[in-house]
Design a protein around this motif. Sequence first.
Motif, PDB file in Angstrom:
ATOM      1  N   SER A 171      -4.922 -12.182  -4.579  1.00 38.00           N
ATOM      2  CA  SER A 171      -5.401 -11.319  -5.669  1.00 38.00           C
ATOM      3  C   SER A 171      -6.634 -11.881  -6.375  1.00 38.00           C
TER       4      SER A 171
ATOM      5  N   ARG B 268       0.858  -1.194   0.000  1.00 32.91           N
ATOM      6  CA  ARG B 268       0.000   0.000   0.000  1.00 32.91           C
ATOM      7  C   ARG B 268       0.895   1.245   0.000  1.00 32.91           C
TER       8      ARG B 268
ATOM      9  N   GLU C  58      -3.133   3.752  -3.174  1.00 27.88           N
ATOM     10  CA  GLU C  58      -2.954   2.612  -4.087  1.00 27.88           C
ATOM     11  C   GLU C  58      -2.574   1.353  -3.313  1.00 27.88           C
TER      12      GLU C  58
ATOM     13  N   THR D 166     -10.148  -3.006  -2.403  1.00 27.34           N
ATOM     14  CA  THR D 166      -8.932  -2.263  -2.063  1.00 27.34           C
ATOM     15  C   THR D 166      -9.234  -0.813  -1.702  1.00 27.34           C
TER      16      THR D 166
ATOM     17  N   ILE E 275      -1.680  -2.793  -3.926  1.00 26.14           N
ATOM     18  CA  ILE E 275      -1.362  -3.867  -4.870  1.00 26.14           C
ATOM     19  C   ILE E 275      -1.419  -5.186  -4.115  1.00 26.14           C
TER      20      ILE E 275
END
Length: 402
Positions: free
Chosen positions: A163, A151, A155, A169, A157
Amino acid sequence: MLCQFSFKNFKSYRDETVFDFQAATLPEFADTLIRMEKCGDLLPVGVIYGPNGGGKTNLLQALSCLISTVVKPIHDLEKNRLNVILQERVACVPFLFNEDSVKEPSEFQIYFRTAQNEFRYYLAILREEIVAESLYRKKIGGKKPARIFEREGEEIILGPSISKSNINTDVNAKMPYLSFLAINYNLPVISEVQEWFESCMIRSYANPMAEFQIMLSEKEAFKEKILCFLNDMGIDIDDYRLDSEEKQLYLKRTIHGKGYELPFHYESDGTKKLIAALPVILLAMYEGRLVIIDELDAKLHPKLLRYVISLFKNPGINMKGAQLLFTSHDMSTMKNTVFRRDEIWFAAENQEHGCELYSLYEIRREDNERVNYTAAYDKQYLEGRYGADPYLQNMLNGGDWK
């Protein structure tokens, strides 16, 4: 099990500071180490000495800040998996004696180990908001860590292990993403990390109210263990009773064949502290938890403090890898018969009014050799060989009282 904790820009600590539970290669107390296959040995105990204002408590508060920041949102929403034993959440306050540091985030990074994995978790906080965060995992014995998530600002990921789970998110800026995942999803890797954080126990006996936060149980097996340990420590108690109506704890003693009960608040300060601390210590032993205690030695006789330390350093008792991290002013336990050199740490203020942390193992003598494990640690510390301590030096040298 805690492997290493590092942080920077928190309260009296400006620069990066590292506390390490990873054992150095030393000859002393090798049989007390926490051992696992395919990974390095860990220490069961760490103690921090230093003068008042040297940063001992702030080091524990840095670790407590990280733990409570993760755990408190989970606990508040009753999503915790374990019995959480924490003090109040520790606020994240930067180093205030520097114009730049006030504007910079406080950063925390922790390495810890579970039965199967090693994790690295990083968190950066600025004005109560999370500005960066990451979680990595590596199989014990493995070579390359795998990303769980990263993080940076808004943003996030996700790593390959989570995932594909259709995970949101979008998270509040003040909420750790780790906490968000623990609250909203049933992900095995997150649950593993969550349970480790929740297993950490934080107590401060600088706070008098801690002595009245009693966790005794009426279950016979638990009661038997508590009474056994108390008797081993010289506290002659035959039984105890929790009166739910009076909300009072009574301790029973037998004198000349007759039983007597005494209310808990009539007991000595040392006995009250033992009764409050022992259940926490025993829980750590039997579940392999980390215990963080500020001023463990307050109101305890040095022999009792040594006994508590010995519990963690005895593999026959500490079979699940429990660890104890505490602060102390008690010089009588700063002995080579009690601690390894890498278990003793010092916190002290530097010339810029920031605090520094270093272990006895790191200290070099004038000949550039390490302090010998046969040395009189307490005597050498009082002589000022382990770092500047103005209070002690003034007393030893007679001071300047004019």
